[in-house]
Structures are given as C-alpha cells and as structure tokens.
Design a protein around this motif. Structure first.
Motif, PDB file in Angstrom:
ATOM      1  N   ALA A  40       0.826  -1.215   0.000  1.00  0.00           N
ATOM      2  CA  ALA A  40       0.000   0.000   0.000  1.00  0.00           C
ATOM      3  C   ALA A  40       0.858   1.261   0.000  1.00  0.00           C
ATOM      4  CB  ALA A  40      -0.914   0.013   1.225  1.00  0.00           C
ATOM      5  N   SER A  41       0.320   2.293  -0.612  1.00  0.00           N
ATOM      6  CA  SER A  41       0.930   3.627  -0.611  1.00  0.00           C
ATOM      7  C   SER A  41      -0.023   4.571   0.120  1.00  0.00           C
ATOM      8  CB  SER A  41       1.154   4.103  -2.044  1.00  0.00           C
ATOM      9  OG  SER A  41      -0.085   4.257  -2.706  1.00  0.00           O
ATOM     10  N   ASP A  47      -7.599   6.002   0.102  1.00  0.00           N
ATOM     11  CA  ASP A  47      -8.701   5.396  -0.638  1.00  0.00           C
ATOM     12  C   ASP A  47      -9.487   4.437   0.264  1.00  0.00           C
ATOM     13  OD1 ASP A  47     -10.130   5.033  -3.118  1.00  0.00           O
ATOM     14  OD2 ASP A  47      -9.260   3.014  -3.162  1.00  0.00           O
ATOM     15  N   LEU A  48      -8.795   3.689   1.112  1.00  0.00           N
ATOM     16  CA  LEU A  48      -9.476   2.804   2.055  1.00  0.00           C
ATOM     17  C   LEU A  48     -10.387   3.606   2.977  1.00  0.00           C
ATOM     18  CD1 LEU A  48      -9.689  -0.089   3.422  1.00  0.00           C
ATOM     19  CD2 LEU A  48      -8.002   0.805   5.021  1.00  0.00           C
ATOM     20  N   ILE A  49      -9.893   4.720   3.474  1.00  0.00           N
ATOM     21  CA  ILE A  49     -10.664   5.558   4.390  1.00  0.00           C
ATOM     22  C   ILE A  49     -11.926   6.090   3.711  1.00  0.00           C
ATOM     23  CG2 ILE A  49     -10.641   7.762   5.628  1.00  0.00           C
ATOM     24  CD1 ILE A  49      -7.623   7.184   6.140  1.00  0.00           C
ATOM     25  N   HIS A  50     -11.804   6.492   2.451  1.00  0.00           N
ATOM     26  CA  HIS A  50     -12.934   7.116   1.756  1.00  0.00           C
ATOM     27  C   HIS A  50     -13.849   6.114   1.058  1.00  0.00           C
ATOM     28  CE1 HIS A  50     -11.373  11.031   2.629  1.00  0.00           C
ATOM     29  NE2 HIS A  50     -10.205  10.700   2.119  1.00  0.00           N
ATOM     30  N   THR A  51     -13.336   4.925   0.715  1.00  0.00           N
ATOM     31  CA  THR A  51     -14.104   3.989  -0.100  1.00  0.00           C
ATOM     32  C   THR A  51     -14.716   2.842   0.677  1.00  0.00           C
ATOM     33  OG1 THR A  51     -12.564   4.469  -1.901  1.00  0.00           O
ATOM     34  CG2 THR A  51     -14.016   2.628  -2.217  1.00  0.00           C
ATOM     35  N   THR A  70       3.989   7.259   3.973  1.00  0.00           N
ATOM     36  CA  THR A  70       4.656   8.412   4.560  1.00  0.00           C
ATOM     37  C   THR A  70       3.902   8.812   5.824  1.00  0.00           C
ATOM     38  OG1 THR A  70       3.330  10.023   3.342  1.00  0.00           O
ATOM     39  CG2 THR A  70       5.342   9.239   2.256  1.00  0.00           C
ATOM     40  N   ASP A  71       4.356   9.871   6.451  1.00  0.00           N
ATOM     41  CA  ASP A  71       3.689  10.366   7.657  1.00  0.00           C
ATOM     42  C   ASP A  71       2.219  10.668   7.396  1.00  0.00           C
ATOM     43  OD1 ASP A  71       6.060  10.176   9.006  1.00  0.00           O
ATOM     44  OD2 ASP A  71       6.481  12.319   8.991  1.00  0.00           O
ATOM     45  N   ARG A  72       1.941  11.223   6.222  1.00  0.00           N
ATOM     46  CA  ARG A  72       0.562  11.605   5.874  1.00  0.00           C
ATOM     47  C   ARG A  72      -0.380  10.400   5.878  1.00  0.00           C
ATOM     48  NH1 ARG A  72      -0.409  12.838  -0.024  1.00  0.00           N
ATOM     49  NH2 ARG A  72      -2.325  11.708  -0.045  1.00  0.00           N
ATOM     50  N   GLY A  73       0.006   9.325   5.225  1.00  0.00           N
ATOM     51  CA  GLY A  73      -0.841   8.140   5.143  1.00  0.00           C
ATOM     52  C   GLY A  73      -0.983   7.430   6.469  1.00  0.00           C
ATOM     53  N   LEU A  74       0.125   7.329   7.205  1.00  0.00           N
ATOM     54  CA  LEU A  74       0.089   6.674   8.507  1.00  0.00           C
ATOM     55  C   LEU A  74      -0.775   7.443   9.496  1.00  0.00           C
ATOM     56  CD1 LEU A  74       1.183   4.283  10.128  1.00  0.00           C
ATOM     57  CD2 LEU A  74       3.121   5.723  10.760  1.00  0.00           C
ATOM     58  N   GLU A  75      -0.635   8.756   9.510  1.00  0.00           N
ATOM     59  CA  GLU A  75      -1.437   9.580  10.413  1.00  0.00           C
ATOM     60  C   GLU A  75      -2.923   9.483  10.072  1.00  0.00           C
ATOM     61  OE1 GLU A  75      -1.548  14.093  12.240  1.00  0.00           O
ATOM     62  OE2 GLU A  75      -0.458  13.740  10.391  1.00  0.00           O
ATOM     63  N   ALA A  76      -3.246   9.492   8.785  1.00  0.00           N
ATOM     64  CA  ALA A  76      -4.653   9.396   8.378  1.00  0.00           C
ATOM     65  C   ALA A  76      -5.259   8.063   8.821  1.00  0.00           C
ATOM     66  CB  ALA A  76      -4.768   9.560   6.865  1.00  0.00           C
ATOM     67  N   LEU A  77      -4.521   6.968   8.651  1.00  0.00           N
ATOM     68  CA  LEU A  77      -5.036   5.661   9.061  1.00  0.00           C
ATOM     69  C   LEU A  77      -5.216   5.576  10.575  1.00  0.00           C
ATOM     70  CD1 LEU A  77      -3.219   3.000   6.868  1.00  0.00           C
ATOM     71  CD2 LEU A  77      -5.651   3.491   6.965  1.00  0.00           C
ATOM     72  N   ALA A  91       4.124  -4.605   9.206  1.00  0.00           N
ATOM     73  CA  ALA A  91       5.119  -5.649   8.982  1.00  0.00           C
ATOM     74  C   ALA A  91       5.865  -5.392   7.677  1.00  0.00           C
ATOM     75  CB  ALA A  91       4.447  -7.010   8.933  1.00  0.00           C
ATOM     76  N   ASP A  92       7.193  -5.358   7.747  1.00  0.00           N
ATOM     77  CA  ASP A  92       8.056  -5.205   6.571  1.00  0.00           C
ATOM     78  C   ASP A  92       7.705  -3.991   5.722  1.00  0.00           C
ATOM     79  OD1 ASP A  92       9.463  -7.523   7.232  1.00  0.00           O
ATOM     80  OD2 ASP A  92       8.013  -8.777   6.181  1.00  0.00           O
ATOM     81  N   ASN A  93       7.509  -2.869   6.368  1.00  0.00           N
ATOM     82  CA  ASN A  93       7.147  -1.652   5.653  1.00  0.00           C
ATOM     83  C   ASN A  93       8.373  -0.759   5.484  1.00  0.00           C
ATOM     84  OD1 ASN A  93       4.160  -1.883   5.444  1.00  0.00           O
ATOM     85  ND2 ASN A  93       4.379  -2.092   7.630  1.00  0.00           N
ATOM     86  N   GLU A  94       8.490  -0.172   4.303  1.00  0.00           N
ATOM     87  CA  GLU A  94       9.588   0.747   4.027  1.00  0.00           C
ATOM     88  C   GLU A  94       9.259   2.123   4.567  1.00  0.00           C
ATOM     89  OE1 GLU A  94      10.301   0.893  -0.133  1.00  0.00           O
ATOM     90  OE2 GLU A  94      10.287  -1.278  -0.336  1.00  0.00           O
ATOM     91  N   GLY A  95      10.206   2.725   5.221  1.00  0.00           N
ATOM     92  CA  GLY A  95      10.058   4.116   5.629  1.00  0.00           C
ATOM     93  C   GLY A  95       9.211   4.367   6.858  1.00  0.00           C
ATOM     94  N   VAL A  96       8.600   3.342   7.433  1.00  0.00           N
ATOM     95  CA  VAL A  96       7.805   3.539   8.639  1.00  0.00           C
ATOM     96  C   VAL A  96       8.701   3.220   9.827  1.00  0.00           C
ATOM     97  CG1 VAL A  96       5.793   2.803   9.952  1.00  0.00           C
ATOM     98  CG2 VAL A  96       5.664   2.975   7.470  1.00  0.00           C
ATOM     99  N   LEU A  97       9.012   4.215  10.578  1.00  0.00           N
ATOM    100  CA  LEU A  97       9.907   4.051  11.713  1.00  0.00           C
ATOM    101  C   LEU A  97       9.113   3.910  12.999  1.00  0.00           C
ATOM    102  CD1 LEU A  97      12.460   6.847  10.804  1.00  0.00           C
ATOM    103  CD2 LEU A  97      12.632   4.424  10.309  1.00  0.00           C
ATOM    104  N   ARG A  98       9.686   3.202  13.950  1.00  0.00           N
ATOM    105  CA  ARG A  98       9.029   3.026  15.245  1.00  0.00           C
ATOM    106  C   ARG A  98       8.752   4.376  15.896  1.00  0.00           C
ATOM    107  NH1 ARG A  98      12.135  -1.081  18.467  1.00  0.00           N
ATOM    108  NH2 ARG A  98      11.235  -2.393  16.890  1.00  0.00           N
TER     109      ARG A  98
END
Length: 107
Positions: A40-41, A47-51, A70-77, A91-98
């Motif tokens: 997912a991007s 799209d999940l949030i709206h659809t 990115t921060d935008r998608g993670l914060e929205a979710l 799990a195994d996500n690029e760019g998502v830091l603890r």
C-alpha cells in the motif's frame, strides 16, 4: 462463517477506484472484521478511508505489509482507526519508523 479470516488486498493489482470500491463493499457485506493491505501507498490508505464503507467502525484489525506509507498516510489511518478499538499491524514496511508510530499514538 467469515470470522477469523483476514483477506489480503494486493494494492498494486487494483487499478481503478471502482474496482476497489466493489471489493471493499463485498468485504463489508460479508462482515469481515480484519483486512490486510499489501504494497500500500498513501493513496491506497486514503482510498481505504474514503471507499470502504464503515471501515472505522467495522474493522477491528488492519494489517499493512510490505507497504511504503509516509507520515501523511500513517497519520490518516491511525486517526481513522481511533474511532473504534482497532489494531494496526505493521510488517516489513519501508520508511515507517518506530519513532513515527509513537508520535501518532501518543497524541
């Protein structure tokens, strides 16, 4: 019948918004309580949030696998899932830091 099952959606294979909307509507009709997004991007998260109908109320577990949010998608979710007692699995996500996760969860 559909309890304890987690459908996996390969986001790169869903090409149109109408295709995603039909898929999410079928999950809602069947009463799935969990969902896994693979690859997912930010656009897929928004799209999940709206659809997905009732995703904030119906989903108790959302798993993100091999995704690049990115921060935008993670914060929205996270904001969207805080409506209910939902679990977010990363799990195994690029760019998502603890550290990013704690910033949003502590808010």
């Amino acid at each position: 019948m559909w309890t304890n099952l987690m459908p996996s959606v390969r986001c790169k294979e869903l090409h149109s918004q109408s295709e995603r909307a039909r898929l999410y509507a079928s999950f809602a009709r069947r009463g799935f309580r969990s969902l896994a997004l693979v690859g997912a991007s930010d656009e897929d998260a928004l799209d999940l949030i709206h659809t997905y109908p009732l995703s904030g109320k119906q989903l108790t577990c959302l798993s993100l696998r091999c995704s690049s949010l990115t921060d935008r998608g993670l914060e929205a979710l996270i904001d969207h899932l805080q409506v209910s007692d939902s679990t977010l699995i990363l799990a195994d996500n690029e760019g998502v830091l603890r550290q990013q996760c704690w910033v949003y969860l502590v808010k």
